[in-house]
Scaffold this active site. Sequence first.
Site, PDB file in Angstrom:
ATOM      1  N   PHE A 142      57.486  32.090  31.398  1.00  0.00           N
ATOM      2  CA  PHE A 142      57.803  33.404  31.226  1.00  0.00           C
ATOM      3  C   PHE A 142      57.576  34.946  29.966  1.00  0.00           C
ATOM      4  CE2 PHE A 142      60.725  37.458  30.384  1.00  0.00           C
ATOM      5  CZ  PHE A 142      61.139  37.466  31.616  1.00  0.00           C
ATOM      6  N   ASP A 227      52.318  34.735  22.895  1.00  0.00           N
ATOM      7  CA  ASP A 227      53.333  35.530  23.361  1.00  0.00           C
ATOM      8  C   ASP A 227      54.556  34.784  22.378  1.00  0.00           C
ATOM      9  OD1 ASP A 227      55.797  37.171  24.247  1.00  0.00           O
ATOM     10  OD2 ASP A 227      55.390  36.843  26.573  1.00  0.00           O
ATOM     11  N   LYS A 256      61.672  41.983  21.765  1.00  0.00           N
ATOM     12  CA  LYS A 256      62.393  42.202  21.580  1.00  0.00           C
ATOM     13  C   LYS A 256      63.280  42.769  19.278  1.00  0.00           C
ATOM     14  CE  LYS A 256      63.038  39.455  25.071  1.00  0.00           C
ATOM     15  NZ  LYS A 256      62.745  38.597  25.445  1.00  0.00           N
TER      16      LYS A 256
HETATM   17  C1  LIG Z   1      61.614  38.921  27.032  1.00  0.00           C
HETATM   18  C2  LIG Z   1      60.701  38.031  27.063  1.00  0.00           C
HETATM   19  C3  LIG Z   1      59.716  39.105  27.469  1.00  0.00           C
HETATM   20  C4  LIG Z   1      59.335  40.729  28.638  1.00  0.00           C
HETATM   21  O1  LIG Z   1      59.692  41.480  27.261  1.00  0.00           O
HETATM   22  P1  LIG Z   1      61.529  42.836  28.288  1.00  0.00           P
HETATM   23  O2  LIG Z   1      61.377  43.528  26.935  1.00  0.00           O
HETATM   24  O3  LIG Z   1      61.939  42.153  28.723  1.00  0.00           O
HETATM   25  O4  LIG Z   1      60.343  43.121  29.205  1.00  0.00           O
HETATM   26  C5  LIG Z   1      58.140  38.904  27.704  1.00  0.00           C
HETATM   27  N1  LIG Z   1      58.185  37.217  26.844  1.00  0.00           N
HETATM   28  C6  LIG Z   1      58.634  36.598  26.396  1.00  0.00           C
HETATM   29  C7  LIG Z   1      58.359  35.703  25.754  1.00  0.00           C
HETATM   30  C8  LIG Z   1      60.192  36.628  26.305  1.00  0.00           C
HETATM   31  O5  LIG Z   1      61.152  36.057  25.939  1.00  0.00           O
END
Ligand SMILES: *Cc1c(COP(=O)(O)O)cnc(C)c1O
Length: 403
Positions: A142, A227, A256
Amino acid sequence: MTSTTEELIEISERRSAHNYHPLPIVIHEAHGAWVTDVEGKRYLDFLSGYSSLNFGHGNPKIIEAAQAQLQNLTLTSRAFYHDQFAAFCTGLGDLTGKDMILPMNTGAEAVETAIKVSRKWGYEVKGVAPEQANIIVMEDNFHGRTTTIISFSTDPDAHDNFGPYTPGFKIVKYGSAEAVREAIDTNTVAVLVEPIQGEAGVLVPPDGYLTQLREICTENNVLMIADEIQSGLGRTGKTFACDHEGVVPDIYIMGKALGGGVVPVSAIAADQDVLGVIKPGQHGSTFGGNPLACAVGNAVIEILNTGEYQARATQLGEVLHARLNELIGKGVVTVRGRGLWAGVDIDPSLATGREVSKALMARGVLAKDTHGSTIRLAPPIVISEEDLLRAVDLLADAIASFQ
Ligand SMILES: *Cc1c(COP(=O)(O)O)cnc(C)c1O
């Protein structure tokens, strides 16, 4: 005029796209690990805005920084410098050990930035033939919701009927370094990985996986992109989940919790030989790196530099996992996770994750299911040990109610 929960939910459902399926609660305020709904009922927050609220709702240091900045300066655009920017880039650069920062707003934008930077690096530094670059990504990843990012999602809900899709990605099994080694070719510019897969259900890869990925990337002159949007900034007991293996990626992606639960703040961090490929006009964002975002980010960086939250996530994480492991065989099939972060698989013959989430909500704890029968637990790191234990007891009670 105050409206009832039912009225507010009915209007919200009627007047908004149904791209989420919220639990039936309308939140009015929150402090620390506790939220209060419009009826005055209190709940423990075990989602923390998908780990955006690691430092708690209304963290006094972060709110103070935001309020002070609101009085002074909120937006300049990057057409000019502003006086919060240098500290933000220096602070985040030092936190990651990297030369340079490229600030954006949302996580998806930061992932897009890492993709663009690594492709450009591939063409201009590695010498990949035009239009031939590929990036290796993982099954069940994700990374956000843009058209390019969902092009390499293996989740049908995220992916299907949004094509045509962006080419240039190779999907391999998560947790297998061998699969990455086999997929790499001369046109591979990057390997994009979540050190722990959050949305997939808090999937922790085998020990040594990240170390092996690091070695494979180095051997093949390929960028390792971590990520850390959900796994980073204290959640797992370290500043970054990669730290558990002492692995340093070429590019960190953050988001986040970097916004302190106040504003969207994201960034990538890399050294000059990578991020230096971006020249004026080649990438940008109207809001990325704005003064309010930087002031909030600076407060977050200051908090992380104390190490207090990392230590607390480690200590409370041990308590959480010890108690959750006691539930195995009592309606719980498996528990995964690291630090103050857990994925709990409920016996699917008992109840769905959503049913358990609802039963848990009725008992005063907010958590969200992911993928069928998995519940993700990630309370704000400020939670007290007493509240943490109480919530696990309530989870046990909620599960027992289906037996
Ligand atoms: C939440 C998330 C994203 C995307 O972030 P948004 O601020 O919702 O665009 C990307 N990578 C990971 C691992 C995430 O948990």
